[in-house]
Design an enzyme around this catalytic site. Structure first.
Site, PDB file in Angstrom:
ATOM      1  N   GLU A  96       0.860  -1.191   0.000  1.00 55.85           N
ATOM      2  CA  GLU A  96       0.000   0.000   0.000  1.00 55.85           C
ATOM      3  C   GLU A  96       0.899   1.245   0.000  1.00 55.85           C
ATOM      4  O   GLU A  96       1.904   1.291   0.722  1.00 55.85           O
ATOM      5  CB  GLU A  96      -0.869  -0.005   1.267  1.00 55.85           C
ATOM      6  CG  GLU A  96      -1.676   1.241   1.525  1.00 55.85           C
ATOM      7  CD  GLU A  96      -2.321   1.235   2.915  1.00 55.85           C
ATOM      8  OE1 GLU A  96      -1.719   0.678   3.858  1.00 55.85           O
ATOM      9  OE2 GLU A  96      -3.435   1.787   3.040  1.00 55.85           O
ATOM     10  N   ASN A 116      -7.057   5.802  -1.993  1.00 53.57           N
ATOM     11  CA  ASN A 116      -5.950   4.905  -1.651  1.00 53.57           C
ATOM     12  C   ASN A 116      -6.128   3.695  -2.559  1.00 53.57           C
ATOM     13  O   ASN A 116      -7.062   2.897  -2.342  1.00 53.57           O
ATOM     14  CB  ASN A 116      -6.045   4.525  -0.160  1.00 53.57           C
ATOM     15  CG  ASN A 116      -4.851   3.734   0.312  1.00 53.57           C
ATOM     16  OD1 ASN A 116      -4.122   3.159  -0.509  1.00 53.57           O
ATOM     17  ND2 ASN A 116      -4.650   3.688   1.610  1.00 53.57           N
ATOM     18  N   LYS A 165      -9.379   1.475  -2.104  1.00 58.06           N
ATOM     19  CA  LYS A 165      -9.590   0.994  -0.734  1.00 58.06           C
ATOM     20  C   LYS A 165     -10.972   1.408  -0.218  1.00 58.06           C
ATOM     21  O   LYS A 165     -11.345   2.582  -0.275  1.00 58.06           O
ATOM     22  CB  LYS A 165      -8.511   1.562   0.174  1.00 58.06           C
ATOM     23  CG  LYS A 165      -8.546   1.098   1.626  1.00 58.06           C
ATOM     24  CD  LYS A 165      -7.332   1.656   2.347  1.00 58.06           C
ATOM     25  CE  LYS A 165      -7.242   1.213   3.788  1.00 58.06           C
ATOM     26  NZ  LYS A 165      -6.009   1.759   4.441  1.00 58.06           N
ATOM     27  N   GLU A 201      -6.704   8.911   7.034  1.00 61.75           N
ATOM     28  CA  GLU A 201      -7.193   8.431   5.734  1.00 61.75           C
ATOM     29  C   GLU A 201      -8.618   8.895   5.462  1.00 61.75           C
ATOM     30  O   GLU A 201      -8.965   9.198   4.317  1.00 61.75           O
ATOM     31  CB  GLU A 201      -7.130   6.903   5.695  1.00 61.75           C
ATOM     32  CG  GLU A 201      -5.712   6.355   5.697  1.00 61.75           C
ATOM     33  CD  GLU A 201      -5.694   4.883   5.425  1.00 61.75           C
ATOM     34  OE1 GLU A 201      -5.494   4.103   6.374  1.00 61.75           O
ATOM     35  OE2 GLU A 201      -5.888   4.496   4.276  1.00 61.75           O
ATOM     36  N   CYS A 226      -4.961  -2.991   2.956  1.00 56.68           N
ATOM     37  CA  CYS A 226      -4.733  -2.793   4.377  1.00 56.68           C
ATOM     38  C   CYS A 226      -5.933  -3.061   5.278  1.00 56.68           C
ATOM     39  O   CYS A 226      -6.260  -4.210   5.518  1.00 56.68           O
ATOM     40  CB  CYS A 226      -4.162  -1.392   4.618  1.00 56.68           C
ATOM     41  SG  CYS A 226      -3.277  -1.318   6.163  1.00 56.68           S
ATOM     42  N   ASN A 238       0.054  -0.868   5.460  1.00 61.42           N
ATOM     43  CA  ASN A 238       0.909  -0.045   6.332  1.00 61.42           C
ATOM     44  C   ASN A 238       0.235  -0.097   7.699  1.00 61.42           C
ATOM     45  O   ASN A 238      -0.770   0.605   7.910  1.00 61.42           O
ATOM     46  CB  ASN A 238       0.952   1.406   5.860  1.00 61.42           C
ATOM     47  CG  ASN A 238       1.762   1.645   4.601  1.00 61.42           C
ATOM     48  OD1 ASN A 238       2.654   2.477   4.573  1.00 61.42           O
ATOM     49  ND2 ASN A 238       1.473   0.927   3.527  1.00 61.42           N
TER      50      ASN A 238
HETATM   51  N1  ING Z   1      -3.639   0.767   8.689  1.00 66.12           N
HETATM   52  C1  ING Z   1      -4.100   0.006   9.787  1.00 66.12           C
HETATM   53  C2  ING Z   1      -4.654  -1.364   9.382  1.00 66.12           C
HETATM   54  O1  ING Z   1      -5.854  -1.586   9.284  1.00 66.12           O
HETATM   55  C3  ING Z   1      -5.452  -0.113  11.837  1.00 66.12           C
HETATM   56  C4  ING Z   1      -5.036   0.739  10.668  1.00 66.12           C
HETATM   57  C5  ING Z   1      -4.508  -0.769  12.621  1.00 66.12           C
HETATM   58  C6  ING Z   1      -6.774  -0.252  12.141  1.00 66.12           C
HETATM   59  C7  ING Z   1      -4.911  -1.584  13.694  1.00 66.12           C
HETATM   60  C8  ING Z   1      -7.195  -1.044  13.222  1.00 66.12           C
HETATM   61  C9  ING Z   1      -6.262  -1.709  13.985  1.00 66.12           C
HETATM   62  O2  ING Z   1      -3.826  -2.242   9.256  1.00 66.12           O
HETATM   63  C10 ING Z   1      -4.212   1.035   7.480  1.00 66.12           C
HETATM   64  N2  ING Z   1      -3.488   1.785   6.619  1.00 66.12           N
HETATM   65  O3  ING Z   1      -5.333   0.638   7.184  1.00 66.12           O
END
Ligand code: ING
Length: 303
Positions: free
Chosen positions: A47, A110, A127, A146, A172, A197
């Site tokens: 990503e 995205n 996304k 985002e 992601c 990420n």
């Molecule tokens: N990053 C994270 C993901 O879903 C996240 C955001 C992390 C949400 C942990 C919930 C818990 O992996 C992106 N860019 O979506």
């Protein structure tokens, strides 16, 4: 008859703001060449593979982020990647920040594209699930903006005929939602390509931090097994602009088994020869589409 395809999840380490686009392209091209030496036909980049993950910091004017967006794919800055891939006869999936004029309005997504071995763009995805928050949270060690910087994807969950099978893409946060895999699986998808990420720390819910790697792997394994699909995850890993991001790039079989995984937090290829026919055991054997489950659900819906 097997339908095997050599796949490489191309994990990359941090892309600092100080790095030029050309320097980043050089890293991606090096991984393409390494994948060719590893007899791969498809490379899965992560990503926002071309830039730092700019939703991790506040910008008063979202247009300030446009330096990280691509107005066309390929474009002048990415053409060298397309040219080298076509020269090597390797296809790839590439995550990037997309800027597009839709009916006179500038929209940012995205996004990811799927490129066949002859250089043709054969798939495009935006996304769907944008995590994080709209507001600036200066008390947090980093942001996740985002929802503010991107529009939710408007292309649905398409499946593309490519690489001898049916291929889909997620990005992601999408990988955490079972319906994404189901929408692809019900279309016969055999291979899902996912860049991510993922910070280790979740400021609002720090109790999940210790489980960041587990939740990532759990999501991929469940999606693969319950829909009989190969699932490939490619990370942007390491500490990027002060944000520690997990690695865990991996290739998961339709059985749910992890076939190959990364061992570092830097630029690293995770390679496996994937037999797309292995999906059948789970699509037709373990989870046949016409079975009691459907009858029961239909009876419930009718009641
Ligand atoms: N990053 C994270 C993901 O879903 C996240 C955001 C992390 C949400 C942990 C919930 C818990 O992996 C992106 N860019 O979506």
């Amino acid at each position: 008859m097997t339908r095997t395809i050599g796949i490489a999840a191309a994990q990359i380490g941090p892309v600092p703001r100080s790095q030029t686009r050309a320097e980043t392209l050089d890293r991606l091209i090096a991984l393409l060449r390494q994948a060719k030496r590893g007899d791969c036909e498809l490379v899965v980049f992560t990503e926002c593979a071309l830039t730092p993950f700019f939703p991790h910091w506040w910008s008063e004017d979202p247009a300030a982020n446009d330096i990280y967006c691509e107005r066309s794919m390929p474009g002048p800055q990415t053409q060298p990647l397309f040219d080298e891939a076509a020269r090597l006869g390797i296809g790839f999936c590439l995550g990037y920040a997309e800027l597009v004029d839709e009916g006179g309005s500038i929209r940012r997504y995205n996004s990811a594209v799927l490129v066949e071995r002859d250089g043709r763009v054969v798939g495009h995805y935006r996304k769907t699930h944008l995590p994080g928050h709209f507001d600036h949270r200066p008390g947090n060690p980093f942001q996740n903006l985002e929802k503010l910087y991107f529009e939710p994807g408007n292309l649905g969950f398409p499946v593309f005929e490519a690489f001898g099978g049916k291929v889909g893409m997620l990005i992601c946060n999408d990988r955490r939602w079972p319906e994404c895999y189901r929408c692809l699986g019900l279309q016969g998808c055999e291979l899902v390509l996912i860049g991510f990420n993922t910070p280790r720390h979740y400021p609002e819910f720090p109790d999940t931090d210790r489980l960041a790697d587990f939740h990532h792997q759990l999501s991929l394994q469940a999606g693969a097994y319950q829909n009989g699909m190969w699932v490939v995850g490619a990370a942007k890993a390491g500490v990027e602009e002060g944000v520690e991001q997990i690695g865990g790039s991996m290739i998961v079989a339709p059985s749910g088994e992890v076939a190959a995984r990364s061992t570092t937090l830097g630029d690293e290829l995770v390679i496996h020869r994937c037999d797309l026919n292995a999906c059948r055991t789970y699509k037709e054997g373990v989870f046949p589409s016409r079975n009691r489950r459907v009858d029961q659900f239909e009876r419930l819906l009718e009641s």
